[in-house]
Design a protein around this motif. Structure first.
Motif, PDB file in Angstrom:
ATOM      1  N   PHE A  82       0.829  -1.146  -0.186  1.00  0.00           N
ATOM      2  CA  PHE A  82      -0.024   0.087   0.053  1.00  0.00           C
ATOM      3  C   PHE A  82       1.040   1.180  -0.091  1.00  0.00           C
ATOM      4  CE2 PHE A  82      -1.697   3.425   2.463  1.00  0.00           C
ATOM      5  CZ  PHE A  82      -2.983   3.671   1.610  1.00  0.00           C
ATOM      6  N   VAL A  83       1.915   1.291   0.992  1.00  0.00           N
ATOM      7  CA  VAL A  83       2.708   2.596   0.968  1.00  0.00           C
ATOM      8  C   VAL A  83       3.434   2.817  -0.384  1.00  0.00           C
ATOM      9  CG1 VAL A  83       4.788   3.376   2.033  1.00  0.00           C
ATOM     10  CG2 VAL A  83       3.122   2.178   3.498  1.00  0.00           C
ATOM     11  N   THR A  84       3.835   1.547  -0.858  1.00  0.00           N
ATOM     12  CA  THR A  84       4.675   1.724  -2.337  1.00  0.00           C
ATOM     13  C   THR A  84       3.581   2.299  -3.360  1.00  0.00           C
ATOM     14  OG1 THR A  84       6.067  -0.113  -1.702  1.00  0.00           O
ATOM     15  CG2 THR A  84       5.937   0.437  -4.020  1.00  0.00           C
ATOM     16  N   THR A  85       2.426   1.689  -3.228  1.00  0.00           N
ATOM     17  CA  THR A  85       1.453   1.976  -4.280  1.00  0.00           C
ATOM     18  C   THR A  85       1.083   3.664  -4.222  1.00  0.00           C
ATOM     19  OG1 THR A  85       0.497  -0.074  -4.307  1.00  0.00           O
ATOM     20  CG2 THR A  85      -0.988   1.582  -5.230  1.00  0.00           C
ATOM     21  N   VAL A  86       0.877   4.191  -2.757  1.00  0.00           N
ATOM     22  CA  VAL A  86       0.630   5.489  -2.717  1.00  0.00           C
ATOM     23  C   VAL A  86       1.931   6.435  -3.250  1.00  0.00           C
ATOM     24  CG1 VAL A  86       0.405   7.046  -1.102  1.00  0.00           C
ATOM     25  CG2 VAL A  86      -0.983   5.225  -0.637  1.00  0.00           C
ATOM     26  N   LEU A  87       3.088   5.947  -2.916  1.00  0.00           N
ATOM     27  CA  LEU A  87       4.059   6.761  -3.471  1.00  0.00           C
ATOM     28  C   LEU A  87       4.278   6.642  -4.994  1.00  0.00           C
ATOM     29  CD1 LEU A  87       7.183   5.469  -0.996  1.00  0.00           C
ATOM     30  CD2 LEU A  87       5.840   7.724  -0.916  1.00  0.00           C
ATOM     31  N   GLN A  88       3.933   5.477  -5.793  1.00  0.00           N
ATOM     32  CA  GLN A  88       4.089   5.650  -7.075  1.00  0.00           C
ATOM     33  C   GLN A  88       3.016   6.036  -7.760  1.00  0.00           C
ATOM     34  OE1 GLN A  88       7.282   4.366  -7.847  1.00  0.00           O
ATOM     35  NE2 GLN A  88       6.614   2.263  -9.066  1.00  0.00           N
ATOM     36  N   ALA A  89       2.007   6.002  -7.076  1.00  0.00           N
ATOM     37  CA  ALA A  89       0.646   6.664  -7.689  1.00  0.00           C
ATOM     38  C   ALA A  89       0.648   8.160  -7.575  1.00  0.00           C
ATOM     39  CB  ALA A  89      -0.518   6.209  -7.130  1.00  0.00           C
ATOM     40  N   THR A  90       1.139   8.702  -6.300  1.00  0.00           N
ATOM     41  CA  THR A  90       1.439   9.975  -6.344  1.00  0.00           C
ATOM     42  C   THR A  90       2.440  10.703  -7.403  1.00  0.00           C
ATOM     43  OG1 THR A  90       0.861   9.921  -3.833  1.00  0.00           O
ATOM     44  CG2 THR A  90       2.173  11.858  -4.687  1.00  0.00           C
TER      45      THR A  90
END
Length: 231
Positions: A82-90
């Protein structure tokens, strides 16, 4: 305090803002005249995009809490994907302004939050696909997942022909693509190369029912599920 700042003051917004700051830290520091240009012309709209994006995510997380009883935001703290996804998506969201792409990125984050059953490596691959696609790639893919349902959902008259081609389906769905074969042929080939669409040409003649048949692959359907809201 602005309305955006007030909105970011809630629990979801605070949490997402902390994660996103790490992604923004990846932007390199510049100096001289370039720094002044960045401060005057780039930083303000970039901050506006960031705040609007974080509000979009915070509202989505709140919707998860309201619609999925077992969902707990605290569980996301140790959720690495989830954290990785937030960073990538942001980072991808800051590079984009098209609504379809921002919505797809938001839905990807929400699906990672609820633990969608997709391999982590494939999730990251899907994020990269969203980032690299144009809105037209997404529109064409969603149309050909189920053309009949697309016309029904969009309250449009489906084409009626005894013989035709998928090209006719596309141009009936999107009149603005009429006469732009060189453009949409590239879209279709891209989607086929990425393994999302099962055909690389829309110009084969077939029965009307054949032309209206779904064209997405299993991988394409999985991708669509990843960029579709989890509720």
């Amino acid at each position: 305090m602005s309305e955006i700042e007030k909105d970011l003051g809630n629990t979801s917004g605070d949490y997402l803002h902390s994660i996103a700051k790490a992604g923004l830290a990846a932007i390199p520091i510049i100096g001289g005249g370039a720094s002044e240009l960045f401060s005057l012309l780039i930083a303000p709209p970039l901050s506006k995009r960031r705040d609007a994006w974080l509000i979009r995510l915070a509202e989505g997380i709140d919707e998860l809490r309201e619609t999925i009883s077992e969902f707990q935001i605290e569980s996301l703290i140790d959720n690495e994907i989830f954290v990785t996804t937030v960073l990538q998506a942001t980072q991808a969201a800051l590079r984009n302004h098209h609504e379809e792409k921002l919505t797809a990125l938001r839905n990807a984050v929400l699906n990672s939050a609820v633990g969608i059953d997709i391999d982590e490596s494939i999730q990251l691959m899907f994020l990269n696909l969203v980032d690299s696609m144009t809105p037209w790639h997404l529109r064409v893919l969603l149309l050909f997942q189920n053309p009949e349902k697309w016309f029904e959902d969009n309250q449009r008259q489906a084409p009626q022909f005894s013989m035709g081609s998928p090209k006719g389906v596309l141009e009936s769905a999107f009149n603005e693509l009429n006469g732009k074969r060189s453009f949409y042929d590239i879209l279709v080939k891209d989607l086929n190369t990425q393994g999302l669409l099962g055909i690389d040409s829309l110009h084969t003649m077939m029965t009307g029912s054949g032309a209206m048949a779904p064209r997405t692959t299993d991988f394409g359907n999985l991708f669509i599920s990843y960029i579709t809201p989890p509720y």
